[in-house]
Write a protein that holds these residues in place. Structure first.
Motif, PDB file in Angstrom:
ATOM      1  N   ALA A 157      25.985 112.455 -17.551  1.00 62.18           N
ATOM      2  CA  ALA A 157      27.216 112.982 -16.959  1.00 62.18           C
ATOM      3  C   ALA A 157      26.892 113.759 -15.679  1.00 62.18           C
ATOM      4  O   ALA A 157      27.601 113.651 -14.679  1.00 62.18           O
ATOM      5  CB  ALA A 157      27.949 113.885 -17.955  1.00 62.18           C
ATOM      6  N   PHE A 158      25.805 114.541 -15.713  1.00 61.95           N
ATOM      7  CA  PHE A 158      25.384 115.265 -14.512  1.00 61.95           C
ATOM      8  C   PHE A 158      25.012 114.296 -13.398  1.00 61.95           C
ATOM      9  O   PHE A 158      25.477 114.426 -12.269  1.00 61.95           O
ATOM     10  CB  PHE A 158      24.203 116.196 -14.833  1.00 61.95           C
ATOM     11  CG  PHE A 158      23.448 116.678 -13.623  1.00 61.95           C
ATOM     12  CD1 PHE A 158      24.119 117.246 -12.544  1.00 61.95           C
ATOM     13  CD2 PHE A 158      22.067 116.555 -13.556  1.00 61.95           C
ATOM     14  CE1 PHE A 158      23.416 117.680 -11.419  1.00 61.95           C
ATOM     15  CE2 PHE A 158      21.369 116.986 -12.443  1.00 61.95           C
ATOM     16  CZ  PHE A 158      22.041 117.556 -11.365  1.00 61.95           C
ATOM     17  N   PHE A 159      24.184 113.301 -13.710  1.00 64.28           N
ATOM     18  CA  PHE A 159      23.766 112.345 -12.689  1.00 64.28           C
ATOM     19  C   PHE A 159      24.959 111.625 -12.067  1.00 64.28           C
ATOM     20  O   PHE A 159      25.026 111.444 -10.854  1.00 64.28           O
ATOM     21  CB  PHE A 159      22.795 111.319 -13.283  1.00 64.28           C
ATOM     22  CG  PHE A 159      21.376 111.807 -13.410  1.00 64.28           C
ATOM     23  CD1 PHE A 159      21.038 113.138 -13.258  1.00 64.28           C
ATOM     24  CD2 PHE A 159      20.367 110.904 -13.688  1.00 64.28           C
ATOM     25  CE1 PHE A 159      19.723 113.576 -13.373  1.00 64.28           C
ATOM     26  CE2 PHE A 159      19.044 111.321 -13.804  1.00 64.28           C
ATOM     27  CZ  PHE A 159      18.721 112.657 -13.649  1.00 64.28           C
ATOM     28  N   ASP A 160      25.904 111.208 -12.903  1.00 63.37           N
ATOM     29  CA  ASP A 160      27.088 110.509 -12.403  1.00 63.37           C
ATOM     30  C   ASP A 160      27.918 111.414 -11.499  1.00 63.37           C
ATOM     31  O   ASP A 160      28.310 111.019 -10.397  1.00 63.37           O
ATOM     32  CB  ASP A 160      27.927 110.015 -13.591  1.00 63.37           C
ATOM     33  CG  ASP A 160      29.117 109.188 -13.148  1.00 63.37           C
ATOM     34  OD1 ASP A 160      28.925 108.191 -12.423  1.00 63.37           O
ATOM     35  OD2 ASP A 160      30.255 109.563 -13.510  1.00 63.37           O
ATOM     36  N   ALA A 161      28.158 112.645 -11.948  1.00 63.81           N
ATOM     37  CA  ALA A 161      28.955 113.589 -11.150  1.00 63.81           C
ATOM     38  C   ALA A 161      28.228 113.964  -9.864  1.00 63.81           C
ATOM     39  O   ALA A 161      28.848 114.080  -8.798  1.00 63.81           O
ATOM     40  CB  ALA A 161      29.260 114.838 -11.978  1.00 63.81           C
ATOM     41  N   PHE A 162      26.910 114.152  -9.925  1.00 66.94           N
ATOM     42  CA  PHE A 162      26.131 114.508  -8.745  1.00 66.94           C
ATOM     43  C   PHE A 162      26.190 113.395  -7.704  1.00 66.94           C
ATOM     44  O   PHE A 162      26.424 113.642  -6.515  1.00 66.94           O
ATOM     45  CB  PHE A 162      24.677 114.800  -9.130  1.00 66.94           C
ATOM     46  CG  PHE A 162      23.823 115.203  -7.965  1.00 66.94           C
ATOM     47  CD1 PHE A 162      23.817 116.510  -7.512  1.00 66.94           C
ATOM     48  CD2 PHE A 162      23.023 114.273  -7.318  1.00 66.94           C
ATOM     49  CE1 PHE A 162      23.033 116.894  -6.423  1.00 66.94           C
ATOM     50  CE2 PHE A 162      22.233 114.631  -6.235  1.00 66.94           C
ATOM     51  CZ  PHE A 162      22.237 115.949  -5.788  1.00 66.94           C
ATOM     52  N   ALA A 163      25.973 112.150  -8.148  1.00 68.14           N
ATOM     53  CA  ALA A 163      25.981 111.017  -7.221  1.00 68.14           C
ATOM     54  C   ALA A 163      27.332 110.889  -6.518  1.00 68.14           C
ATOM     55  O   ALA A 163      27.396 110.727  -5.294  1.00 68.14           O
ATOM     56  CB  ALA A 163      25.638 109.731  -7.967  1.00 68.14           C
ATOM     57  N   LYS A 164      28.411 110.996  -7.270  1.00 68.92           N
ATOM     58  CA  LYS A 164      29.747 110.887  -6.669  1.00 68.92           C
ATOM     59  C   LYS A 164      30.027 112.046  -5.713  1.00 68.92           C
ATOM     60  O   LYS A 164      30.592 111.859  -4.634  1.00 68.92           O
ATOM     61  CB  LYS A 164      30.812 110.832  -7.764  1.00 68.92           C
ATOM     62  CG  LYS A 164      30.812 109.522  -8.531  1.00 68.92           C
ATOM     63  CD  LYS A 164      31.798 109.541  -9.684  1.00 68.92           C
ATOM     64  CE  LYS A 164      31.738 108.240 -10.448  1.00 68.92           C
ATOM     65  NZ  LYS A 164      32.474 108.293 -11.719  1.00 68.92           N
ATOM     66  N   ALA A 165      29.612 113.255  -6.095  1.00 67.17           N
ATOM     67  CA  ALA A 165      29.847 114.414  -5.240  1.00 67.17           C
ATOM     68  C   ALA A 165      28.999 114.343  -3.972  1.00 67.17           C
ATOM     69  O   ALA A 165      29.455 114.772  -2.898  1.00 67.17           O
ATOM     70  CB  ALA A 165      29.561 115.702  -6.014  1.00 67.17           C
ATOM     71  N   MET A 166      27.789 113.812  -4.051  1.00 66.54           N
ATOM     72  CA  MET A 166      26.953 113.659  -2.858  1.00 66.54           C
ATOM     73  C   MET A 166      27.566 112.662  -1.884  1.00 66.54           C
ATOM     74  O   MET A 166      27.570 112.888  -0.668  1.00 66.54           O
ATOM     75  CB  MET A 166      25.534 113.221  -3.244  1.00 66.54           C
ATOM     76  CG  MET A 166      24.673 114.337  -3.772  1.00 66.54           C
ATOM     77  SD  MET A 166      24.341 115.662  -2.578  1.00 66.54           S
ATOM     78  CE  MET A 166      23.259 114.808  -1.433  1.00 66.54           C
ATOM     79  N   GLN A 167      28.101 111.572  -2.412  1.00 70.86           N
ATOM     80  CA  GLN A 167      28.770 110.611  -1.536  1.00 70.86           C
ATOM     81  C   GLN A 167      29.981 111.257  -0.866  1.00 70.86           C
ATOM     82  O   GLN A 167      30.203 111.089   0.330  1.00 70.86           O
ATOM     83  CB  GLN A 167      29.209 109.380  -2.324  1.00 70.86           C
ATOM     84  CG  GLN A 167      28.080 108.426  -2.594  1.00 70.86           C
ATOM     85  CD  GLN A 167      28.579 107.131  -3.199  1.00 70.86           C
ATOM     86  OE1 GLN A 167      29.420 107.147  -4.095  1.00 70.86           O
ATOM     87  NE2 GLN A 167      28.049 106.025  -2.725  1.00 70.86           N
ATOM     88  N   LYS A 168      30.742 112.006  -1.632  1.00 67.64           N
ATOM     89  CA  LYS A 168      31.913 112.692  -1.081  1.00 67.64           C
ATOM     90  C   LYS A 168      31.494 113.719  -0.022  1.00 67.64           C
ATOM     91  O   LYS A 168      32.113 113.830   1.032  1.00 67.64           O
ATOM     92  CB  LYS A 168      32.686 113.372  -2.220  1.00 67.64           C
ATOM     93  CG  LYS A 168      33.973 114.025  -1.797  1.00 67.64           C
ATOM     94  CD  LYS A 168      34.716 114.538  -3.030  1.00 67.64           C
ATOM     95  CE  LYS A 168      35.985 115.265  -2.661  1.00 67.64           C
ATOM     96  NZ  LYS A 168      36.726 115.701  -3.868  1.00 67.64           N
ATOM     97  N   LEU A 169      30.418 114.441  -0.298  1.00 62.59           N
ATOM     98  CA  LEU A 169      29.913 115.436   0.647  1.00 62.59           C
ATOM     99  C   LEU A 169      29.501 114.789   1.967  1.00 62.59           C
ATOM    100  O   LEU A 169      29.712 115.362   3.042  1.00 62.59           O
ATOM    101  CB  LEU A 169      28.730 116.180   0.027  1.00 62.59           C
ATOM    102  CG  LEU A 169      28.127 117.326   0.833  1.00 62.59           C
ATOM    103  CD1 LEU A 169      29.151 118.448   1.031  1.00 62.59           C
ATOM    104  CD2 LEU A 169      26.884 117.861   0.133  1.00 62.59           C
ATOM    105  N   SER A 170      28.958 113.580   1.891  1.00 61.95           N
ATOM    106  CA  SER A 170      28.514 112.905   3.114  1.00 61.95           C
ATOM    107  C   SER A 170      29.678 112.524   4.020  1.00 61.95           C
ATOM    108  O   SER A 170      29.482 112.208   5.187  1.00 61.95           O
ATOM    109  CB  SER A 170      27.693 111.662   2.767  1.00 61.95           C
ATOM    110  OG  SER A 170      28.522 110.613   2.312  1.00 61.95           O
ATOM    111  N   LEU A 171      30.898 112.559   3.503  1.00 58.79           N
ATOM    112  CA  LEU A 171      32.073 112.197   4.294  1.00 58.79           C
ATOM    113  C   LEU A 171      32.820 113.409   4.865  1.00 58.79           C
ATOM    114  O   LEU A 171      33.791 113.242   5.591  1.00 58.79           O
ATOM    115  CB  LEU A 171      33.034 111.360   3.437  1.00 58.79           C
ATOM    116  CG  LEU A 171      32.465 110.028   2.952  1.00 58.79           C
ATOM    117  CD1 LEU A 171      33.428 109.359   1.983  1.00 58.79           C
ATOM    118  CD2 LEU A 171      32.155 109.115   4.126  1.00 58.79           C
TER     119      LEU A 171
END
Length: 195
Positions: free
Chosen positions: A162-176
């Motif tokens: 759950a952490f890995f999934d949330a982290f990956a999605k949040a990192m992509q969002k942060l890059s935008l």
């Protein structure tokens, strides 16, 4: 390389042409800020509390300078104050930090790992450390002490996927965040200077 999640990195982001220290204040979280202020900074960029906690999980690797810990922290104190962000260090951990950082005023480069259990592995141990009083920064303790963020700390501590999934999605969002389009920004010829 350290075992963390995979996520796609979007290409084509342009660099800004202006960079000033004064523009940072109030726009990036500091480890000494109260949790309410950190949550507000992320919320102003469209991030939920869960996304903010997931991004904080990057503290599973890396280190913090001792000056960030000792200049603003009272070790071993209980958080009996009305400020729920005050650190409540594990007493033995506080002693270890004091030993490791004892000469930080003479040597400002002294630092300690953010995740003392698995410092070179991207995992969820950082979240498992927080309930035990093993967070290094005030903001780490704030994540566990604040009722708005604690459920996500507990969730990520028990479920690494759950952490890995949330982290990956949040990192992509942060890059935008703040992407420059049209004539704004530039693609630099050298990454360390404007064209």
């Amino acid at each position: 390389m350290l075992g963390g999640p995979h996520y796609d990195v979007y290409l084509g982001r342009r660099d800004g042409r202006v960079s000033t220290a004064s523009a940072v204040e109030g726009n990036l979280p500091r480890p000494t800020m109260p949790m309410s202020q950190i949550i507000q900074i992320f919320a102003s960029r469209g991030f939920s509390a869960e996304e903010m906690v997931a991004l904080s999980g990057a503290h599973t690797i890396g280190f913090s300078h001792c000056s960030e810990i000792f200049n603003r922290t009272s070790f071993g104190s209980s958080s009996s104050s009305s400020d729920s962000d005050l650190p409540n260090y594990n007493p033995r951990f506080a002693q270890a930090l004091q030993r490791a950082c004892g000469d930080f005023r003479k040597d400002p480069t002294l630092s300690v790992f953010n995740d003392v259990m698995t410092p070179n592995k991207f995992d969820n141990a950082y979240f498992q450390n927080l309930p035990k009083g093993l967070g290094v920064l005030r903001s780490d303790h704030g994540l566990y002490n604040d009722p708005r963020t604690r459920p996500f700390v507990e969730k990520f501590a028990t479920d690494q996927n759950a952490f890995f999934d949330a982290f990956a999605k949040a990192m992509q969002k942060l890059s935008l965040v703040g992407v420059k389009t049209g004539r704004r920004g530039e693609i630099r010829r050298r990454c360390d200077q404007i064209n």
